[in-house]
Design a protein around this motif. Structure first.
Motif, mmCIF file in Angstrom:
data_model
loop_
_atom_site.group_PDB
_atom_site.id
_atom_site.type_symbol
_atom_site.label_atom_id
_atom_site.label_comp_id
_atom_site.label_asym_id
_atom_site.label_seq_id
_atom_site.Cartn_x
_atom_site.Cartn_y
_atom_site.Cartn_z
ATOM 1 N N ALA A 124 -14.525 18.026 -15.274
ATOM 2 C CA ALA A 124 -13.045 17.612 -15.267
ATOM 3 C C ALA A 124 -12.426 18.158 -16.379
ATOM 4 O O ALA A 124 -11.357 18.781 -16.338
ATOM 5 C CB ALA A 124 -12.776 16.114 -15.464
ATOM 6 N N GLU A 125 -13.209 18.578 -17.883
ATOM 7 C CA GLU A 125 -12.664 19.028 -18.988
ATOM 8 C C GLU A 125 -12.719 20.678 -18.716
ATOM 9 O O GLU A 125 -11.924 21.221 -19.086
ATOM 10 C CB GLU A 125 -13.490 18.786 -20.016
ATOM 11 C CG GLU A 125 -13.194 17.059 -20.278
ATOM 12 C CD GLU A 125 -14.256 16.758 -21.290
ATOM 13 O OE1 GLU A 125 -15.323 17.305 -21.735
ATOM 14 O OE2 GLU A 125 -13.982 15.421 -21.577
ATOM 15 N N ARG A 126 -13.621 21.318 -17.876
ATOM 16 C CA ARG A 126 -13.701 22.721 -17.886
ATOM 17 C C ARG A 126 -14.095 22.970 -16.503
ATOM 18 O O ARG A 126 -14.995 23.528 -15.965
ATOM 19 C CB ARG A 126 -14.977 23.052 -18.623
ATOM 20 C CG ARG A 126 -14.779 22.863 -20.134
ATOM 21 C CD ARG A 126 -16.127 23.288 -20.847
ATOM 22 N NE ARG A 126 -16.227 23.095 -22.199
ATOM 23 C CZ ARG A 126 -16.697 21.749 -22.817
ATOM 24 N NH1 ARG A 126 -16.900 20.895 -21.808
ATOM 25 N NH2 ARG A 126 -16.400 21.294 -23.984
ATOM 26 N N PRO A 127 -12.865 22.712 -15.449
ATOM 27 C CA PRO A 127 -13.322 23.047 -14.176
ATOM 28 C C PRO A 127 -13.509 24.260 -13.770
ATOM 29 O O PRO A 127 -12.779 25.025 -14.003
ATOM 30 C CB PRO A 127 -11.927 22.378 -13.681
ATOM 31 C CG PRO A 127 -10.794 22.442 -14.692
ATOM 32 C CD PRO A 127 -11.596 22.294 -15.995
ATOM 33 N N ASP A 128 -14.463 24.399 -12.964
ATOM 34 C CA ASP A 128 -14.721 25.618 -12.159
ATOM 35 C C ASP A 128 -15.541 25.217 -10.937
ATOM 36 O O ASP A 128 -15.844 23.885 -10.786
ATOM 37 C CB ASP A 128 -15.584 26.688 -13.218
ATOM 38 C CG ASP A 128 -17.289 26.140 -13.552
ATOM 39 O OD1 ASP A 128 -17.647 25.439 -12.636
ATOM 40 O OD2 ASP A 128 -17.321 26.176 -14.819
ATOM 41 N N GLY A 147 -9.414 6.881 -11.756
ATOM 42 C CA GLY A 147 -9.514 8.093 -12.473
ATOM 43 C C GLY A 147 -9.872 7.899 -14.149
ATOM 44 O O GLY A 147 -10.416 8.755 -14.852
ATOM 45 N N HIS A 148 -9.432 6.608 -14.493
ATOM 46 C CA HIS A 148 -9.929 6.466 -15.951
ATOM 47 C C HIS A 148 -11.366 6.820 -16.451
ATOM 48 O O HIS A 148 -11.562 6.744 -17.306
ATOM 49 C CB HIS A 148 -9.785 4.927 -16.092
ATOM 50 C CG HIS A 148 -10.477 3.896 -15.392
ATOM 51 N ND1 HIS A 148 -9.900 3.653 -14.063
ATOM 52 C CD2 HIS A 148 -11.655 3.206 -15.637
ATOM 53 C CE1 HIS A 148 -10.935 2.670 -13.653
ATOM 54 N NE2 HIS A 148 -11.722 2.430 -14.391
ATOM 55 N N LEU A 149 -12.355 6.671 -15.205
ATOM 56 C CA LEU A 149 -13.675 6.968 -15.497
ATOM 57 C C LEU A 149 -13.987 8.492 -15.836
ATOM 58 O O LEU A 149 -14.847 8.765 -16.383
ATOM 59 C CB LEU A 149 -14.377 6.723 -14.258
ATOM 60 C CG LEU A 149 -14.516 4.783 -13.946
ATOM 61 C CD1 LEU A 149 -14.889 4.898 -12.513
ATOM 62 C CD2 LEU A 149 -15.141 4.192 -14.844
ATOM 63 N N VAL A 150 -12.868 9.103 -15.540
ATOM 64 C CA VAL A 150 -13.173 10.433 -15.809
ATOM 65 C C VAL A 150 -12.023 11.285 -16.558
ATOM 66 O O VAL A 150 -11.722 12.330 -16.497
ATOM 67 C CB VAL A 150 -13.295 11.430 -14.322
ATOM 68 C CG1 VAL A 150 -14.628 11.212 -13.877
ATOM 69 C CG2 VAL A 150 -12.333 11.204 -13.413
#
Length: 197
Positions: A124-128, A147-150
Motif C-alpha cells: 500500500a505504501e509503495r504500490p507496484d 481499510g483501517h487495517l492498511v
C-alpha cells in the motif's frame, strides 16, 4: 506463498484467529472477493462484470477457492459476482478462521499476522505490480470498509487499481471486478436493511 484469501484474513484476524465481531459480514465478502481475484488469474473461472462462469480443472488445494469453485459449478447458471460474494461470504470466513485458529494453536498466528500486515502495508505504501496479491488485499479491505487495517489514506483504491492495470493488466482487471463485487454486495445489503420489505 499464502493464498490471497488467507493473506486477507491474516490482516484482520484477532487473537485466536477469529475476525472481530463488528466487521464479520464485510470480512467474509472480502475473502470471497480475494478468491474470485485469484481464481480469475489462474483461469479457473471467468470473472465478468455481470457473471461468473467456471472453467475446467480440478481442486486448487485451497479451501476457500475450492468452495467458490464448487458453488459456482453447482449453480447451473451464471450469476453476478456480487451475489457470490454475498452468498459464499459466511462459509469463506469460517474456512479462513479455521486456518488462523490452527496457526494460533501452533503458536504461529501472531508471527503470520505480523508478516501479512507488513506485506500488505508495504504494497500500500509503495504500490507496484510486483506483489499483486498484497495489493489486491489492500484494495479489497478498502472495498469492504476495513481499510483501517492498511492505512487507506496512503493508498486510494482507484490509484492502486490503475497502477495494477498498467503493470499487470489481467490482475488489474480481475481486481477491479472483485473489488466492485464486494462493494456492490455491501451496498445492496445496506439498502435492504434501510428499506426492508
Amino acid at each position: 506463498m499464502t493464498p490471497t484469501p488467507l493473506l486477507l484474513a491474516l490482516c484482520g484476524a484477532g487473537e485466536g484467529g477469529s475476525w472481530p465481531w463488528p466487521s464479520r459480514t464485510e470480512a467474509g465478502r472480502a475473502v470471497v472477493g480475494a478468491a474470485l481475484f485469484e481464481l480469475a488469474l489462474a483461469r479457473r473461472l471467468e470473472l465478468g462484470d455481470d457473471r461468473v462462469v467456471p472453467c475446467e480443472g480440478g481442486p486448487t488445494g485451497d479451501a476457500v477457492q475450492d468452495g467458490v469453485l464448487r458453488g459456482v459449478g453447482a449453480a447451473g447458471r451464471a450469476r453476478p459476482p456480487w451475489e457470490w460474494v454475498e452468498s459464499l461470504g459466511p462459509a469463506a470466513l469460517r474456512q479462513v478462521e479455521e486456518e488462523c485458529a490452527r496457526a494460533a494453536a501452533l503458536g504461529t498466528l501472531g508471527e503470520r499476522m505480523s508478516e501479512a500486515r507488513a506485506r500488505v502495508r508495504h504494497a500500500a505504501e509503495r504500490p507496484d505490480a510486483t506483489d499483486a496479491s498484497a495489493l489486491a488485499v489492500a484494495v479489497l479491505l478498502i472495498a469492504a470498509r476495513q481499510g483501517h487495517l492498511v492505512r487507506p489514506a496512503v493508498l486510494p483504491a482507484a490509484r492502486a487499481l490503475a497502477l495494477l492495470e498498467r503493470g499487470a493488466p489481467r490482475s488489474g482487471q480481475a481486481l477491479r471486478r472483485a473489488s466492485a463485487a464486494v462493494q456492490r454486495s455491501i451496498a445492496v445489503s445496506a439498502a435492504a436493511l434501510a428499506f426492508p420489505g
